[in-house]
Write a protein that holds these residues in place. Structure first.
Motif, PDB file in Angstrom:
ATOM      1  N   GLN A 284       0.848  -1.177   0.000  1.00  0.00           N
ATOM      2  CA  GLN A 284       0.000   0.000   0.000  1.00  0.00           C
ATOM      3  C   GLN A 284       0.896   1.244   0.000  1.00  0.00           C
ATOM      4  N   ASN A 285       0.781   2.022  -1.080  1.00  0.00           N
ATOM      5  CA  ASN A 285       1.480   3.300  -1.173  1.00  0.00           C
ATOM      6  C   ASN A 285       2.983   3.139  -0.907  1.00  0.00           C
ATOM      7  N   ILE A 286       3.618   2.193  -1.623  1.00  0.00           N
ATOM      8  CA  ILE A 286       5.040   1.944  -1.451  1.00  0.00           C
ATOM      9  C   ILE A 286       5.824   2.810  -2.421  1.00  0.00           C
ATOM     10  N   ASP A 287       6.978   3.285  -1.965  1.00  0.00           N
ATOM     11  CA  ASP A 287       7.839   4.087  -2.826  1.00  0.00           C
ATOM     12  C   ASP A 287       8.361   3.212  -3.965  1.00  0.00           C
ATOM     13  N   ILE A 288       8.391   3.758  -5.160  1.00  0.00           N
ATOM     14  CA  ILE A 288       8.785   2.984  -6.331  1.00  0.00           C
ATOM     15  C   ILE A 288      10.237   2.520  -6.233  1.00  0.00           C
ATOM     16  N   ARG A 289      11.095   3.311  -5.581  1.00  0.00           N
ATOM     17  CA  ARG A 289      12.486   2.913  -5.429  1.00  0.00           C
ATOM     18  C   ARG A 289      12.601   1.707  -4.504  1.00  0.00           C
ATOM     19  N   SER A 290      11.816   1.725  -3.437  1.00  0.00           N
ATOM     20  CA  SER A 290      11.833   0.577  -2.518  1.00  0.00           C
ATOM     21  C   SER A 290      11.290  -0.672  -3.197  1.00  0.00           C
ATOM     22  N   LEU A 291      10.264  -0.487  -4.056  1.00  0.00           N
ATOM     23  CA  LEU A 291       9.707  -1.641  -4.762  1.00  0.00           C
ATOM     24  C   LEU A 291      10.731  -2.242  -5.731  1.00  0.00           C
ATOM     25  N   LEU A 292      11.493  -1.387  -6.394  1.00  0.00           N
ATOM     26  CA  LEU A 292      12.532  -1.904  -7.279  1.00  0.00           C
ATOM     27  C   LEU A 292      13.607  -2.640  -6.497  1.00  0.00           C
ATOM     28  N   GLN A 293      13.855  -2.202  -5.223  1.00  0.00           N
ATOM     29  CA  GLN A 293      14.813  -2.909  -4.381  1.00  0.00           C
ATOM     30  C   GLN A 293      14.305  -4.312  -4.046  1.00  0.00           C
ATOM     31  N   VAL A 294      12.988  -4.452  -3.904  1.00  0.00           N
ATOM     32  CA  VAL A 294      12.413  -5.780  -3.669  1.00  0.00           C
ATOM     33  C   VAL A 294      12.693  -6.700  -4.856  1.00  0.00           C
ATOM     34  N   PHE A 295      12.521  -6.172  -6.072  1.00  0.00           N
ATOM     35  CA  PHE A 295      12.825  -6.972  -7.261  1.00  0.00           C
ATOM     36  C   PHE A 295      14.311  -7.335  -7.311  1.00  0.00           C
ATOM     37  N   ALA A 296      15.182  -6.405  -6.926  1.00  0.00           N
ATOM     38  CA  ALA A 296      16.615  -6.695  -6.936  1.00  0.00           C
ATOM     39  C   ALA A 296      16.948  -7.811  -5.965  1.00  0.00           C
ATOM     40  N   ASP A 297      16.348  -7.794  -4.774  1.00  0.00           N
ATOM     41  CA  ASP A 297      16.613  -8.847  -3.794  1.00  0.00           C
ATOM     42  C   ASP A 297      16.059 -10.192  -4.244  1.00  0.00           C
ATOM     43  N   PHE A 298      14.914 -10.161  -4.931  1.00  0.00           N
ATOM     44  CA  PHE A 298      14.279 -11.419  -5.335  1.00  0.00           C
ATOM     45  C   PHE A 298      15.024 -12.082  -6.506  1.00  0.00           C
ATOM     46  N   THR A 299      15.497 -11.275  -7.452  1.00  0.00           N
ATOM     47  CA  THR A 299      16.115 -11.823  -8.668  1.00  0.00           C
ATOM     48  C   THR A 299      17.625 -11.893  -8.603  1.00  0.00           C
ATOM     49  N   GLY A 300      18.225 -11.139  -7.704  1.00  0.00           N
ATOM     50  CA  GLY A 300      19.678 -11.097  -7.668  1.00  0.00           C
ATOM     51  C   GLY A 300      20.279 -10.187  -8.711  1.00  0.00           C
ATOM     52  N   LEU A 301      19.455  -9.397  -9.391  1.00  0.00           N
ATOM     53  CA  LEU A 301      19.965  -8.469 -10.391  1.00  0.00           C
ATOM     54  C   LEU A 301      20.468  -7.196  -9.723  1.00  0.00           C
ATOM     55  N   ASN A 302      21.404  -6.541 -10.405  1.00  0.00           N
ATOM     56  CA  ASN A 302      21.871  -5.231  -9.973  1.00  0.00           C
ATOM     57  C   ASN A 302      21.017  -4.179 -10.684  1.00  0.00           C
ATOM     58  N   ILE A 303      20.201  -3.457  -9.912  1.00  0.00           N
ATOM     59  CA  ILE A 303      19.276  -2.489 -10.477  1.00  0.00           C
ATOM     60  C   ILE A 303      19.773  -1.080 -10.172  1.00  0.00           C
ATOM     61  N   ILE A 304      19.916  -0.288 -11.245  1.00  0.00           N
ATOM     62  CA  ILE A 304      20.303   1.112 -11.121  1.00  0.00           C
ATOM     63  C   ILE A 304      19.085   1.959 -11.471  1.00  0.00           C
ATOM     64  N   THR A 305      18.716   2.857 -10.577  1.00  0.00           N
ATOM     65  CA  THR A 305      17.520   3.667 -10.747  1.00  0.00           C
ATOM     66  C   THR A 305      17.911   5.112 -11.009  1.00  0.00           C
ATOM     67  N   SER A 306      17.317   5.698 -12.027  1.00  0.00           N
ATOM     68  CA  SER A 306      17.594   7.089 -12.345  1.00  0.00           C
ATOM     69  C   SER A 306      17.022   8.005 -11.267  1.00  0.00           C
ATOM     70  N   GLU A 307      17.616   9.202 -11.095  1.00  0.00           N
ATOM     71  CA  GLU A 307      17.154  10.153 -10.089  1.00  0.00           C
ATOM     72  C   GLU A 307      15.751  10.659 -10.383  1.00  0.00           C
ATOM     73  N   SER A 308      15.352  10.607 -11.635  1.00  0.00           N
ATOM     74  CA  SER A 308      14.019  11.102 -12.001  1.00  0.00           C
ATOM     75  C   SER A 308      12.914  10.098 -11.737  1.00  0.00           C
ATOM     76  N   VAL A 309      13.250   8.922 -11.229  1.00  0.00           N
ATOM     77  CA  VAL A 309      12.231   7.925 -10.891  1.00  0.00           C
ATOM     78  C   VAL A 309      11.682   8.282  -9.520  1.00  0.00           C
ATOM     79  N   GLN A 310      10.444   8.732  -9.459  1.00  0.00           N
ATOM     80  CA  GLN A 310       9.821   9.164  -8.218  1.00  0.00           C
ATOM     81  C   GLN A 310       8.385   8.653  -8.176  1.00  0.00           C
ATOM     82  N   GLY A 311       7.795   8.704  -6.962  1.00  0.00           N
ATOM     83  CA  GLY A 311       6.385   8.382  -6.802  1.00  0.00           C
ATOM     84  C   GLY A 311       6.153   7.130  -5.991  1.00  0.00           C
ATOM     85  N   ASN A 312       4.881   6.929  -5.634  1.00  0.00           N
ATOM     86  CA  ASN A 312       4.466   5.766  -4.860  1.00  0.00           C
ATOM     87  C   ASN A 312       3.519   4.917  -5.700  1.00  0.00           C
ATOM     88  N   LEU A 313       3.316   3.667  -5.225  1.00  0.00           N
ATOM     89  CA  LEU A 313       2.491   2.724  -5.987  1.00  0.00           C
ATOM     90  C   LEU A 313       1.825   1.767  -5.025  1.00  0.00           C
TER      91      LEU A 313
END
Length: 711
Positions: A284-313
């Motif tokens: 509920q209303n999770i920050d998009i950067r934190s959500l991408l960190q969840v994907f990184a932990d689940f897949t083992g990928l190295n995820i680089i997020t641009s500074e312009s990526v903002q918002g909640n989901l």
């Protein structure tokens, strides 16, 4: 002597002999001291210096994908244990030498597969590799090759002895081809969904030219098809699904292994095919950067997020493939991703688009600033002006091109499909058949690769047509003449038959024509044969004359025309022979002029050689002949067939046929009397005609073979 001691001594001696005979003992006496590679003419010579001559010629085998040559030296050591050498040659890229127990293996990495041979010269082992690709030399077309020469050439060529299929590990399909010689040139490549293996200069027995159904083995290979194309054996392997292959050759056995490819469940797949490991998300209303960190932990990928990526989901996903879930998240926030290895970069779509656009503009600026180089290309088989038009994206004119002034590459610079860059230019010299190209280095390499593919000898085809016209004619005519005479009241009554002189001497007037005249008609200006019978009474006062005429004609005829012509692949050929007939024709001014009309035997054909070795023919055949003569000239009897047909190499096909039969029965008779059984033949004539004509057109294409020289 003590028996036990004697046995122990014997066992010790045997053990000593075994120790002396072990490979390890021999390996101490033979070592590889050094290896080297040199280019000598059109050959690359790889040299291995040994301490002592090898006892026997080492075993070697090749692989096609990747292209390698492996050599095993038994009972031979290598002091460093393992070493790698880089040569970056035209054919030889490098070599790996490694010792495994008492055996040393030398693996030569090649740019492409190439013919080679091994030689032993004293303490040296040489591997001689041919640098040039297998050259082909065109053969002059021969309509009737010598059977003895053909048999002798076939006897000296290698052949395929057997084709076998086996199932390997992990459901792999293994195709094993047994060759009569290890010197067969082999070319393997993927064509569409199939894998094609060409054995250059190798014959294929008739009993192996068939399709092999191997679908029951449960491997990716469903079928194989062995054919003979232009004197080369071809094996077409038909795999299905996602697969990969490897090939190698050991002595006279060539093996192709086709394995199914296992998909990586963690692979990020674009499109609808999501196969990632399933995951569940409930936020509920999770920050998009934190959500991408969840994907990184689940897949083992190295995820680089641009500074312009903002918002909640806010999202709730249950048991969804992770790659599909990631795509849903990116689409919801207007983001896009680019993957490089195990690094995933996430940024807004417009930002990624601008970055890619900037990279393309930077490359374009580099191209604009890169220095111009010039290179001369000598063409062997293509015309320089035709190639110039292809490089500049200009439609070909089909002209001869020879003797024209050199063409400068300024024309057609705006063509969208030109290979040269905007700064590039070229000049074609028809006299020397050379191209002078000026452009940046990368474009010159593209031109070189383009010319390598198109500047090759064109395969030739001989097409033989056989036009057979057969006729069978039969005609039969039967006729009768009937006459009679009798004196009555001192005058002649009736008539007399022409061939009979009446003995009656009365003074009456006699009619010399028969009472009934239905003679047989002539056939082809030949008059019928006749027989006459006259019946008289004792006083010759009355008589009856009968003449029967009959003629029968039976004719058989056959006209065979056999035009043949040699032409290059996809090039129209025309051959004709005949007569031109003059006729009067009115002109626009009202005067008459003499024109001519052809009555020719013509063969016009365009062959196209298919990848399977068959020939597609677009053919137009005319067989004209002079007909009846009219007041304005001769009529022309025309027989014409135009079609397109696929024929196997050396096969014969009937492309057209016209069968015509004419049956006629005519009868002229006296009413009522001509219908009387038996006697009715005296009051009628009969004619019967049975004519049959047939036209057949046969075509036989043969692909002319080229000599392949293998050293």
């Amino acid at each position: 002597m003590n028996t036990t001691r004697w046995y122990r001594a014997l066992a010790g001696a045997a053990a000593m002999v075994l120790v002396l005979a072990t490979p390890a003992a021999w390996a101490q006496t033979n070592q590889i001291k050094q290896v080297d590679a040199n280019v000598i003419g059109e050959q690359t010579v790889f040299t291995m210096d040994l301490q002592a001559p090898p006892r026997e010629k080492p075993a070697d085998f090749t692989t096609q994908n990747p292209a390698r040559i492996a050599i095993d030296l038994m009972d031979t050591g290598f002091a460093p244990g393992r070493a790698q050498y880089d040569y970056a040659g035209k054919v030889l890229k490098g070599a790996n030498v490694m010792q495994i127990g008492t055996r040393t293996r030398v693996v030569l990495d090649l740019v492409r597969s190439a013919p080679y041979r091994t030689e032993i010269r004293g303490n040296q082992l040489l591997v001689v590799i041919e640098n040039s690709s297998q050259a082909t030399k065109p053969v002059a077309p021969t309509f009737a090759p010598s059977a003895t020469a053909a048999a002798a050439a076939a006897a000296t060529r290698p052949s395929v002895r057997n084709i076998d299929f086996r199932r390997g590990t992990d459901n792999a399909g293994r195709v094993v081809v047994d060759l009569s010689s290890r010197d067969s040139g082999i070319n393997i490549q993927q064509q569409g969904q199939n894998l094609v293996v060409d054995f250059i200069g190798t014959t294929l027995p008739t009993d192996l030219r068939r399709r092999f159904d191997v679908s029951d083995f449960g491997s990716p290979v469903q079928a194989m098809r062995a054919t003979d194309t232009t004197g080369n054996a071809r094996l077409t392997i038909e795999p299905r699904g996602n697969w990969e292959y490897s090939s190698y050759q050991t002595d006279t056995q060539f093996v192709v292994e086709v394995r199914p490819v296992k998909e990586d469940p963690n692979k990020l797949i674009a499109g609808q095919g999501f196969r990632g490991e399933r995951m569940s998300l409930n936020f509920q209303n999770i920050d998009i950067r934190s959500l991408l960190q969840v994907f990184a932990d689940f897949t083992g990928l190295n995820i680089i997020t641009s500074e312009s990526v903002q918002g909640n989901l806010t999202l709730r996903l249950k048991d969804v493939p992770w790659d599909q879930a990631l795509q849903i998240v990116l689409d919801a926030k207007g983001l896009a991703s680019r993957r490089n290895g195990n690094v995933l970069w996430v940024a807004p779509k417009n930002e990624l688009a601008e970055k890619e656009k900037a990279e393309l503009e930077a490359r374009a600026q580099i191209v604009e600033l890169e220095p111009i180089r010039s290179q001369v290309f000598q063409l062997n088989y293509q015309r320089a002006d035709d190639v110039r038009r292809m490089l500049l994206g200009i439609a070909p004119t089909g002209g001869a091109g020879g003797g024209a002034a050199p063409a400068v590459g300024g024309v057609g610079g705006a063509a969208a499909n030109r290979i040269l860059s905007k700064r590039g230019s070229l000049t074609a010299d028809p006299r020397t058949n050379q191209l002078f190209v000026s452009d940046i280095g990368s474009k010159l390499e593209e031109v070189q690769q383009f010319l390598t593919k198109i500047d090759i000898p064109v395969r030739q085809v001989i097409i033989e047509a056989r036009i057979v016209e057969a006729s069978d004619t039969f005609s039969r005519n039967l006729g009768v003449k009937l006459g009679f005479a009798s004196p009555r009241s001192g005058a002649g009554y009736g008539n007399t038959y022409t061939n009979v002189v009446s003995p009656v001497t009365q003074d009456g007037q006699w009619d010399n024509g028969p009472a009934l005249s239905l003679p047989a008609a002539a056939i082809n200006t030949i008059n019928p044969a006749s027989v006459a019978v006259s019946l008289f009474n004792a006083g010759a006062g009355r008589f009856l004359a009968l003449e029967l005429s009959a003629l029968e004609a039976d004719g058989k005829g056959k006209i065979i025309s056999s035009p043949r012509v040699v032409t290059a692949n996809n090039v129209k050929a025309l051959i004709e022979q005949g007569t031109e007939f003059p006729y009067q024709q009115s002109t626009s001014s009202g005067a008459t002029a003499v024109s001519f009309k052809k009555a020719n035997l013509k063969l016009e054909v365009t062959p196209q050689i298919t990848p399977e070795g068959n020939v597609m023919l677009e053919v137009d055949v005319n067989k004209d002949s002079p007909g009846i003569q009219t007041p304005v000239g001769f009529a022309i009897d025309t027989k014409h067939v135009q079609t397109q047909v696929l024929v196997e190499n050396g096969g014969t096909v009937v492309i057209g046929g016209i069968y015509q039969q004419t049956l006629k029965n005519n009868s002229n008779k006296v009413p009522f009397l001509g219908d009387i059984p038996v006697l009715g033949y005296l009051f009628r004539d009969n004619s019967k005609q049975d004519d049959r004509t047939e036209l057949l057109v046969f075509l036989t294409p043969r692909i002319l073979n080229d000599n392949v020289s293998l050293k």
